[in-house]
Design an enzyme around this catalytic site. Structure first.
Site, PDB file in Angstrom:
ATOM      1  N   ARG A   1     -13.928  -8.291   1.966  1.00 11.94           N
ATOM      2  CA  ARG A   1     -12.083  -8.089   1.565  1.00 11.94           C
ATOM      3  C   ARG A   1     -11.676  -9.546   1.476  1.00 11.94           C
ATOM      4  NH1 ARG A   1     -10.206  -3.065   1.730  1.00 11.94           N
ATOM      5  NH2 ARG A   1      -8.207  -3.823   1.434  1.00 11.94           N
TER       6      ARG A   1
ATOM      7  N   HIS B   1      -7.464   0.744  -6.167  1.00 13.12           N
ATOM      8  CA  HIS B   1      -8.109  -0.212  -5.045  1.00 13.12           C
ATOM      9  C   HIS B   1      -8.436  -1.654  -5.688  1.00 13.12           C
ATOM     10  CE1 HIS B   1      -7.787  -1.473  -0.568  1.00 13.12           C
ATOM     11  NE2 HIS B   1      -8.560  -0.026  -0.499  1.00 13.12           N
TER      12      HIS B   1
ATOM     13  N   ASP C   1     -16.901   7.489  -1.333  1.00 16.11           N
ATOM     14  CA  ASP C   1     -16.110   7.535  -0.616  1.00 16.11           C
ATOM     15  C   ASP C   1     -15.527   9.286   0.257  1.00 16.11           C
ATOM     16  OD1 ASP C   1     -13.852   6.125   0.319  1.00 16.11           O
ATOM     17  OD2 ASP C   1     -12.243   6.670  -1.039  1.00 16.11           O
TER      18      ASP C   1
ATOM     19  N   ARG D   1       0.987  -1.149   0.094  1.00 16.66           N
ATOM     20  CA  ARG D   1      -0.751  -0.546  -0.371  1.00 16.66           C
ATOM     21  C   ARG D   1       1.079   1.082   0.106  1.00 16.66           C
ATOM     22  NH1 ARG D   1      -5.039   1.628   3.492  1.00 16.66           N
ATOM     23  NH2 ARG D   1      -6.582   0.107   1.649  1.00 16.66           N
TER      24      ARG D   1
ATOM     25  N   CYS E   1     -16.060   1.958   1.065  1.00 21.58           N
ATOM     26  CA  CYS E   1     -14.769   1.175   1.521  1.00 21.58           C
ATOM     27  C   CYS E   1     -14.285   1.312   2.432  1.00 21.58           C
ATOM     28  CB  CYS E   1     -14.049   0.968   0.971  1.00 21.58           C
ATOM     29  SG  CYS E   1     -13.527   3.569   0.795  1.00 21.58           S
TER      30      CYS E   1
ATOM     31  N   GLN F   1     -10.392  -3.338  -3.510  1.00 22.32           N
ATOM     32  CA  GLN F   1     -11.889  -3.304  -3.046  1.00 22.32           C
ATOM     33  C   GLN F   1     -12.787  -3.281  -3.862  1.00 22.32           C
ATOM     34  OE1 GLN F   1     -12.051  -2.370   0.524  1.00 22.32           O
ATOM     35  NE2 GLN F   1     -14.267  -2.189  -0.629  1.00 22.32           N
TER      36      GLN F   1
HETATM   37  N1  NVA Z   1     -10.226   6.342  -1.229  1.00 21.83           N
HETATM   38  C1  NVA Z   1      -9.264   6.901   0.100  1.00 21.83           C
HETATM   39  C2  NVA Z   1      -9.863   4.673   0.233  1.00 21.83           C
HETATM   40  C3  NVA Z   1      -9.021   4.302   1.800  1.00 21.83           C
HETATM   41  C4  NVA Z   1      -9.731   2.841   2.039  1.00 21.83           C
HETATM   42  C5  NVA Z   1      -7.731   6.401   0.333  1.00 21.83           C
HETATM   43  O1  NVA Z   1      -7.430   6.861  -0.566  1.00 21.83           O
HETATM   44  O2  NVA Z   1      -7.415   7.424   1.507  1.00 21.83           O
HETATM   45  N1   CP Z   2     -11.266  -0.322   2.657  1.00 19.72           N
HETATM   46  C1   CP Z   2     -10.046  -0.087   2.708  1.00 19.72           C
HETATM   47  O1   CP Z   2      -8.715  -0.196   2.062  1.00 19.72           O
HETATM   48  O2   CP Z   2     -10.034   0.003   4.727  1.00 19.72           O
HETATM   49  P1   CP Z   2      -8.388  -0.103   4.718  1.00 19.72           P
HETATM   50  O3   CP Z   2      -7.738   1.578   4.499  1.00 19.72           O
HETATM   51  O4   CP Z   2      -8.610  -0.042   7.001  1.00 19.72           O
HETATM   52  O5   CP Z   2      -7.281  -0.682   4.706  1.00 19.72           O
END
Ligand code: NVA
Ligand code: CP
Length: 313
Positions: A301, A138, A233, A111, A273, A141
């Site tokens: 997930r 992502h 989101d 990540r 998500c 997700q």
């Molecule tokens: N769009 C959000 C998704 C988190 C799972 C981010 O990138 O922070």
């Molecule tokens: N939806 C998601 O990826 O959650 P986290 O940021 O908690 O991993």
């Protein structure tokens, strides 16, 4: 035992654009089988003796826990590699990190910020690299979202998904995922926050092939009209904290609330998500209401990622 799908072994999951519609359906079907086996407490030791390294350069609750638990349930082991504690955080290159980790591990989940960093990791690793979120995409997700929709709607093709809010990583992966499986998608964002043009072009190309419609607009009411699935989101993603105030102003007419969703189909489902900000991108009457399936979505997930791990590693 699950059937072996040799064509998946050793592959990366950097974006769903690299997977065919058929392959996405295979992942979802394996996920459903693994989920059923898990519920019946049937052991699934498909990754016995295998190890997954998990590199996090951003925070996570769901991704971290679901990958770690998923590896455990498959008979393998996951290692948490916080980039701050790695030499990566002190300037060791992604390429060298990838080469070294390939000598220890059977897979890497990462990540991070830049999609190109995930691509670079994959280029230099001899083991599968799985994208656990970048600024651009992502994919895990989006797979969990498809699985959740399939469970509730019994199909994907021909449905209408409305995504309201920021044209971000979640919007991008849903654009690719929906167009691959023939699901219509309508994305409504404020002006200046539209999805990335290259992603939109890839999705439009796929949509043409799979008889799906893609509409990108600035009109949330039109997007939600007759939707089977409504998704939103956060307005400020990880790394955009300093923009949060400006974004809150720009996005105020893009909140998913009961007035907006009254335009969706009467049996629509709501996805997010998570993490969610109640009172910002979604009101609590929607996310905590009868149409919301966000807890099943979060659980899924685990099941889709187990399928990805079992197939790729
Ligand atoms: N769009 C959000 C998704 C988190 C799972 C981010 O990138 O922070
Ligand atoms: N939806 C998601 O990826 O959650 P986290 O940021 O908690 O991993």
């Amino acid at each position: 035992m699950l059937p072996l799908y040799d064509k998946f072994k050793g592959r990366d999951l950097l974006t769903l654009a690299d997977y065919t519609s058929e392959e996405i359906h295979t992942i979802l079907n394996v996920a459903l089988q693994l989920k059923e086996m898990h519920k019946k407490r049937i052991p699934t030791p498909y990754l016995q003796g295998k190890t997954l390294g998990m590199i996090f350069q951003k925070a996570s609750t769901r991704t971290r826990v679901s990958f770690e638990v998923g590896m455990y349930q498959l008979g393998g082991q996951a290692l948490l590699l916080s980039s701050n504690d790695m030499q990566l955080g002190r300037g060791e290159t992604i390429a060298d990190t990838a080469r070294v980790l390939s000598r220890f591990l059977d897979g890497i989940m990462i990540r991070t910020f830049k999609q190109s960093d995930v691509e670079e990791m994959a280029e230099h690793a001899d083991i599968p690299v799985i994208n656990g979120l970048t600024d651009l995409t992502h994919p895990c997700q989006a797979l969990a979202d498809l699985l959740t929709i399939m469970e509730y709607k019994k199909k994907l093709k021909g449905l209408k998904l409305a995504y309201i809010g920021d044209g971000n990583n979640i919007a991008h992966s849903l654009l690719i995922a929906s167009s691959k499986v023939g699901m219509n998608i309508s994305v409504a964002t404020p002006k200046g926050y539209e999805p990335d043009q290259t992603i939109t072009m890839i999705a439009k190309d796929e949509a043409d092939r799979n008889d799906a419609d893609i509409v990108i607009s600035n009109d949330p009411f039109d997007a939600v009209k007759d939707a089977d699935v409504v998704v939103t989101d956060v307005w400020a993603s990880m790394g955009q904290e300093s923009e949060a105030e400006d974004r809150a102003k720009a996005f105020k007419d893009y909140q998913v609330n009961s007035k907006l969703v009254s335009n969706a189909k009467p049996d629509f489902i709501f996805l997010h998500c998570l993490p969610a900000h109640r009172g910002e991108e979604v009101t609590s009457d929607v996310i905590d209401g009868v149409h919301s399936v966000v807890w099943d979505e979060a659980e899924n997930r685990l099941h889709v990622q187990k399928a990805v791990l079992a197939l790729l590693l």
